[in-house]
Design a protein around this motif. Structure first.
Motif: not given
Length: 127
Positions: A31-32, A35-36
């Motif tokens: 998920s991170n 997002k990045q």
């Protein structure tokens, strides 16, 4: 003997919990990463006035959207390695694995693929 059995039961109960924690951490990492990538697309848009194209082949750059986003996902050094005579050519760095583009469980798949490729012969031989 009873102590060993109790320890074995406790370990058996603990292993599924550890696996769930690992899966949750992998989901959070994935998920991170997404997002990045989204932030990188927004930053690219701010700098160029458009989102990155799927592929680009012009006089100064040859590459995919993933290649064009490298400077925006903290991979400027890798992007600079692709510079040849003032032209950014993505195939100079195409074998580099950028962690932002992979989910943690996908890294295992990548490692297996690379191992399989390294075992294959790249050039046919005559027997």
């Amino acid at each position: 003997m009873v102590v060993i059995a109790i320890i074995a039961i406790l370990i058996g109960l603990l292993l599924p919990a550890v696996q769930k924690v690992r899966e949750a951490a992998a989901r959070a990492q994935c998920s991170n990463n997404v997002k990045q990538i989204v932030l990188a697309v927004h930053n690219y848009h701010d700098a160029h006035g458009t989102i990155p194209p799927v592929s680009l082949n012009n006089t100064s750059t040859i590459g995919s959207a993933h290649f064009l986003l490298l400077p925006y996902v903290e991979q400027s050094a890798l992007y600079q390695q692709a510079q040849v005579n003032g032209q950014a050519v993505s195939y100079n760095v195409r074998t580099a694995a950028v962690k932002t583009y992979w989910c943690p469980d996908g890294l295992l798949d990548l490692q297996r693929l690379l191992q399989r490729r390294s075992r294959q012969r790249h050039w046919p031989t005559r027997g």
